[in-house]
Design an enzyme around this catalytic site. Structure first.
Site, mmCIF file in Angstrom:
data_model
loop_
_atom_site.group_PDB
_atom_site.id
_atom_site.type_symbol
_atom_site.label_atom_id
_atom_site.label_comp_id
_atom_site.label_asym_id
_atom_site.label_seq_id
_atom_site.Cartn_x
_atom_site.Cartn_y
_atom_site.Cartn_z
ATOM 1 N N HIS A 15 0.817 -1.223 0.000
ATOM 2 C CA HIS A 15 0.000 0.000 0.000
ATOM 3 C C HIS A 15 0.848 1.269 0.000
ATOM 4 O O HIS A 15 0.329 2.356 -0.243
ATOM 5 C CB HIS A 15 -0.995 -0.006 1.169
ATOM 6 C CG HIS A 15 -0.410 0.282 2.517
ATOM 7 N ND1 HIS A 15 -0.094 -0.716 3.417
ATOM 8 C CD2 HIS A 15 -0.093 1.446 3.125
ATOM 9 C CE1 HIS A 15 0.388 -0.177 4.522
ATOM 10 N NE2 HIS A 15 0.400 1.130 4.367
ATOM 11 N N ASP A 48 0.362 -7.723 1.800
ATOM 12 C CA ASP A 48 0.637 -6.286 1.726
ATOM 13 C C ASP A 48 2.142 -6.025 1.639
ATOM 14 O O ASP A 48 2.687 -5.192 2.366
ATOM 15 C CB ASP A 48 0.033 -5.550 2.930
ATOM 16 C CG ASP A 48 -0.061 -4.047 2.687
ATOM 17 O OD1 ASP A 48 0.239 -3.600 1.570
ATOM 18 O OD2 ASP A 48 -0.416 -3.310 3.635
ATOM 19 N N SER A 126 4.516 2.583 7.888
ATOM 20 C CA SER A 126 4.239 1.454 6.999
ATOM 21 C C SER A 126 5.455 1.093 6.162
ATOM 22 O O SER A 126 6.102 1.966 5.570
ATOM 23 C CB SER A 126 3.073 1.790 6.067
ATOM 24 O OG SER A 126 1.872 1.892 6.781
#
Length: 227
Positions: A15, A48, A126
């Site tokens: 992402h 992810d 992230s």
């Protein structure tokens, strides 16, 4: 993200790079305007994860991480998260593994088990590494449970690095391929009472709760309620 080999391959979250037209990488200790262009090599929605590679001229020596064994991590083990929360540059936070096996839905109907940690993870973390006390990468910081301000509440999740290492050869080839059975399995284990009702000799097995129409299991004759 973090560099995994001297050829300039970097692991991060899908992402983080999904939908990007161009990707640039900056390094710890470098100037704010010093960055290197990279290309997307492979990505995987379920975990992810994404693998990128530096294509621009880069420093002679890259700091390469060492992988740990995420299967060895237990609740209470100390961990460290590194990232760029709220754009504050390279930030280090410390905590413990709060739990293992937390379900994460990267794809509808499919889950991966995550490491839960109270090491502060915020927007911008992230793709950064979660490290054990030996400085080995045991996870990729991926998601959080947040309030309306999207701030840290002490509940963050990292994708276990062993899951990523398993698919890394496929990421290097640009595409991750998995098999699919076409069933949903009940989360609850089989109890002695259920085993008796099903006529099973023991509590081993998994109960099929749903079957995808025209899927492999459906064509093979599997039905809801099968064990």
């Amino acid at each position: 993200g973090f560099v995994i080999d001297a050829d300039g391959y970097v692991l991060t979250n899908n992402h983080v790079v999904e939908g990007a037209d161009r990707i640039f990488v900056s390094q710890f200790g470098a100037g704010r305007t010093e960055e290197y262009e990279a290309e997307l090599v492979g990505h995987d929605v379920l975990t992810d994860s994404a693998l990128i590679r530096l294509t621009d001229q880069r420093p002679d020596a890259l700091g390469v991480v060492t992988f740990g064994d995420s299967d060895q991590m237990q609740p209470g083990d100390w961990v460290m998260a590194i990232g760029n929360p709220f754009g504050l540059g390279h930030t280090v936070t410390v905590g413990v593994v709060s739990a293992r096996g937390r379900p994460f839905c990267g794809v509808s109907g499919r889950e991966q088990n995550m490491l839960q940690t109270d090491a502060a993870i915020n927007p911008g973390n992230s793709g950064g590494p979660l490290l054990n006390i030996r400085g080995e990468v045991v996870g990729i910081n991926t998601s959080i449970i947040a309030d309306q301000r999207a701030a840290n509440l002490g509940i963050g999740f990292a994708m276990p690095i062993n899951l990523i290492r398993d698919i890394l050869p496929q990421l290097r080839r640009g595409k991750v391929i998995r098999g699919v059975i076409g069933v949903q399995i009940s989360r609850d284990p089989i109890t002695p009472r259920m085993a008796e009702a099903f006529g099973l000799p023991g509590t081993n097995g998994a109960v099929v709760s749903a079957v995808t129409e025209d899927g492999p299991a459906d064509e093979g004759g599997v039905q809801p309620g099968d064990v």
